[in-house]
Structure formats: C-alpha cells, structure tokens
Design an enzyme around this catalytic site. Structure first.
Site, mmCIF file in Angstrom:
data_model
loop_
_atom_site.group_PDB
_atom_site.id
_atom_site.type_symbol
_atom_site.label_atom_id
_atom_site.label_comp_id
_atom_site.label_asym_id
_atom_site.label_seq_id
_atom_site.Cartn_x
_atom_site.Cartn_y
_atom_site.Cartn_z
ATOM 1 N N THR A 20 8.300 9.110 0.046
ATOM 2 C CA THR A 20 7.955 8.677 1.656
ATOM 3 C C THR A 20 9.034 9.155 2.678
ATOM 4 O O THR A 20 9.886 9.752 2.755
ATOM 5 C CB THR A 20 8.566 6.932 1.505
ATOM 6 N N ARG A 61 -1.757 -2.623 -4.462
ATOM 7 C CA ARG A 61 -0.402 -2.543 -4.086
ATOM 8 C C ARG A 61 -0.187 -2.261 -2.803
ATOM 9 O O ARG A 61 -0.140 -1.014 -2.068
ATOM 10 C CB ARG A 61 0.419 -1.675 -4.834
ATOM 11 N N VAL A 62 0.700 -3.052 -2.546
ATOM 12 C CA VAL A 62 1.378 -2.578 -1.267
ATOM 13 C C VAL A 62 2.914 -3.006 -1.412
ATOM 14 O O VAL A 62 3.737 -3.502 -1.196
ATOM 15 C CB VAL A 62 1.374 -4.103 0.031
ATOM 16 N N GLY A 63 3.884 -1.809 -1.293
ATOM 17 C CA GLY A 63 5.269 -1.397 -1.004
ATOM 18 C C GLY A 63 5.883 -1.518 0.085
ATOM 19 O O GLY A 63 5.150 -2.736 0.392
ATOM 20 N N ASP A 64 7.143 -1.912 0.441
ATOM 21 C CA ASP A 64 8.359 -1.958 0.953
ATOM 22 C C ASP A 64 7.924 -0.554 2.407
ATOM 23 O O ASP A 64 8.091 -2.430 3.434
ATOM 24 C CB ASP A 64 9.663 -1.706 0.381
ATOM 25 N N THR A 80 13.896 4.543 1.636
ATOM 26 C CA THR A 80 12.733 5.181 0.354
ATOM 27 C C THR A 80 12.936 4.914 -0.916
ATOM 28 O O THR A 80 13.971 5.004 -1.381
ATOM 29 C CB THR A 80 12.853 6.197 0.797
ATOM 30 N N GLY A 81 11.909 4.209 -2.208
ATOM 31 C CA GLY A 81 12.330 3.823 -3.117
ATOM 32 C C GLY A 81 11.526 3.111 -3.825
ATOM 33 O O GLY A 81 10.152 3.650 -3.152
HETATM 34 N N1 ASP Z 1 9.338 2.828 -1.363
HETATM 35 C C1 ASP Z 1 7.394 3.575 -1.380
HETATM 36 C C2 ASP Z 1 7.124 2.694 -1.718
HETATM 37 O O1 ASP Z 1 7.333 1.934 -2.484
HETATM 38 C C3 ASP Z 1 7.993 4.645 -1.960
HETATM 39 C C4 ASP Z 1 8.817 5.276 -1.899
HETATM 40 O O2 ASP Z 1 9.817 5.440 -1.199
HETATM 41 O O3 ASP Z 1 9.300 7.152 -2.262
HETATM 42 O O4 ASP Z 1 5.275 2.425 -1.918
#
Ligand code: ASP
Length: 312
Positions: A177, A205-208, A228-229
């Site tokens: 990210t 799916r949707v992330g943060d 990120t994570g």
């Molecule tokens: N935080 C991002 C997600 O969960 C992934 C990432 O940071 O690479 O979609």
C-alpha cells in the site's frame, strides 16, 4: 482569519510495510522502490516548497506511487482471488476534516484523485464498486484498462498464494500500500492512502485504507496519519483516528501516541506501519514489521529514503 505562515513543512510517504529483507528483494526491486519513493518525495516537495497545500502534496506524491508498479496501488495492484484489480483509496484534509474515499474501484488510473473528487465534487465521503467507477467517468478522470494495472509479478504472487492456499492474513505477505502525510507552511495537515488491498482477497473485501479513521485520518488539531498493513486489525482499532485522538487529548508526541497504539496492535496480533505528520512540521513513522518502504522530506532540506528496519 488569515493563515499563519510557518517556514516549516514536512512530507512523509510509505510504500507498504511487510516482511521484506535484503535477501528477499532483488537488486532491481530494491533500487526501483527507492527511486519510486524519491520521485514521490520530489512531487510532494515541489508543492510544499512553493507554499502549496498539504492536500495537493499528498495527492501528488501518492499519484507517483500509484503509477509505479513496484507498489501495490494503481499500476501494480495485487489481484483478487478471481484475478481482478480492485483498488481502495482515501484522502483527508486536516483543515476542515473534509474527506473522500473509494472502495473496489477498477478503472481509474489514479484512485487517490478519484477519492479527492468524491471529497470535492460529491456530497458523500465513500463511494464503492460500480458507482465509484461511474462517478469517475462522470468527473472526467483518466481511465485505464485492466492491462494498465496488471503486472506479471502480482499474478505470480496470486498463483503462489493459491498454491499454498495461504490466508490473506499471512504475516509473510509483503504489503505494498502507498500513502503520504504532510504539513504545509500554513500549518495544515493532510493524509492520503491508496492500495490494491491483499493478494487473493475475496467476497468484495474492503480494507482499512478507504475507511476514514482506520487507514487514513487528518486533523489540524492533532496530526495526519496513513497506515499500511493488516487492514482488518487497523479497522478494529480505528488506528489512524486513535493515534490522532491520543495526540489531541493527551498531548503525547507522534511517537508516543503511535507506540501506545502499536502496543495494542501487537497484543491483538496485527502487523504493519504508520506515517504521521503534525501541523508544527514534525513527522514520524513506526512499524512492527521487518521493513517498510518509506521516505521523508522537510523544509530544512533533510531527505530520507529507506526500506529495512535497520536503516533508521
Ligand atoms: N492495509 C491494506 C489493506 O488491508 C494492505 C496493505 O497495507 O498493504 O487493504
């Protein structure tokens, strides 16, 4: 009241946190990522140095990283389980806490600019899926076909993940990210984050990243944060807002606030990193992975680009 003009500005960027080590990255991947980070700093710095806004700077920096296939955002986004690129992005202005975000967008070359269009030209904060794509066309943003986003390396990663029947929460994942936070000479902060999400993600799916307060937050009364994570943990903690709230209500420094929140993150089993910028021109980062692609620039001419944990 006119803005106070400071001589200070700061910019911090990330290109994802993860388990990268020197022996895992090829020479090209290492050098290419560093060049990409430098180019993103150049884009944001040019705006801040000229007295431009933190908001413009974070958008410009993230656009550069989105176009760079070394990072998991825009071109070079990871694939869903079905082999598609579905991108999430958000941007937030600390001046008035205006924000815009998109989830599962598929055809906008620079999702961060679509997020900004949502903020500026719609009454909404978050648009998703087909609606976000449609809004993008209506706004006249540059469109790109699937071949622009897809890269052979991301396809290989999807196939590898499927062959191990790996989980999307595998801590060996190399996240990618991208994000930027900045404070400008007017004392305003802004944050932007953009991602392809997790390799092999399913079921819409949707992330943060596009969730304001989770992966992205900015408030002039505290700081700007981009994360990120492992997104699911960041959503549960509301990590970006939590850090900003600690800074605002407890008077903790950026570092102290992030350390406190990362203690909780670690207890829950979450991994990742954050970058932060405060209106007084301070910036900081923290990650509990072995590495995070990262960089910073500030008015005094200091420049920093790093990947591994031992680079400071
Ligand atoms: N935080 C991002 C997600 O969960 C992934 C990432 O940071 O690479 O979609």
């Amino acid at each position: 009241m006119p803005d106070t003009v400071h001589s200070r500005w700061t910019l911090a960027i990330h290109g994802g946190a993860g388990s990268m080590t020197r022996d895992l990255l090829t020479v090209e991947q290492d050098a290419g990522a560093r060049a990409g980070l430098s180019a993103a700093l150049d884009a944001g710095e040019a705006i801040l140095r000229a007295g431009g806004s933190a908001l413009d700077a974070v958008e410009a920096a993230v656009r550069v990283l989105e176009d760079d296939p070394h990072f998991n955002a825009g071109r070079g986004s990871v694939f869903t389980y079905e082999g598609r690129n579905e991108m999430d992005a958000a941007i937030m202005d600390g001046t008035d806490r205006n924000a815009g975000a998109v989830a599962r967008t598929t055809a906008t070359r620079n999702p961060v600019s679509l997020a900004r269009a949502v903020m500026t030209h719609s009454p909404h904060v978050l648009l998703g899926s087909e609606g976000a794509d449609l809004f993008s066309v209506e706004q006249g943003l540059e469109q790109a076909g699937p071949e622009w986003f897809a890269t052979p390396e991301r396809l290989r990663q999807l196939e590898e993940m499927k062959s191990r029947s790996g989980s999307a929460f595998d801590i060996d994942m190399k996240y990618g990210t991208v994000g930027a936070v900045a404070s400008d000479v007017h004392g305003h902060v802004a944050a932007a984050t953009s991602t392809g999400g997790l390799t092999g993600k399913r079921w819409g799916r949707v992330g943060d990243t596009p969730l304001i307060g989770a992966g992205t937050y900015a408030d002039d009364r505290a700081c700007a944060v981009s994360a990120t994570g492992a997104g699911e943990f960041f959503i549960r903690i509301g990590i970006a807002h939590e850090i900003a709230a600690r800074v605002r209500f407890t008077g903790e420094t950026l570092d102290q606030a992030a350390q406190a929140v990362f203690a909780e993150l670690g207890e829950m089993g979450g991994v990742g990193g954050v970058i932060m910028a405060a209106p007084d021109g301070q910036c900081a980062w923290l990650f509990n992975t072995t590495a995070m692609y990262r960089g910073s620039a500030s008015a005094d001419g200091a420049r920093h680009v790093a990947i591994y944990g031992d680079e400071g």
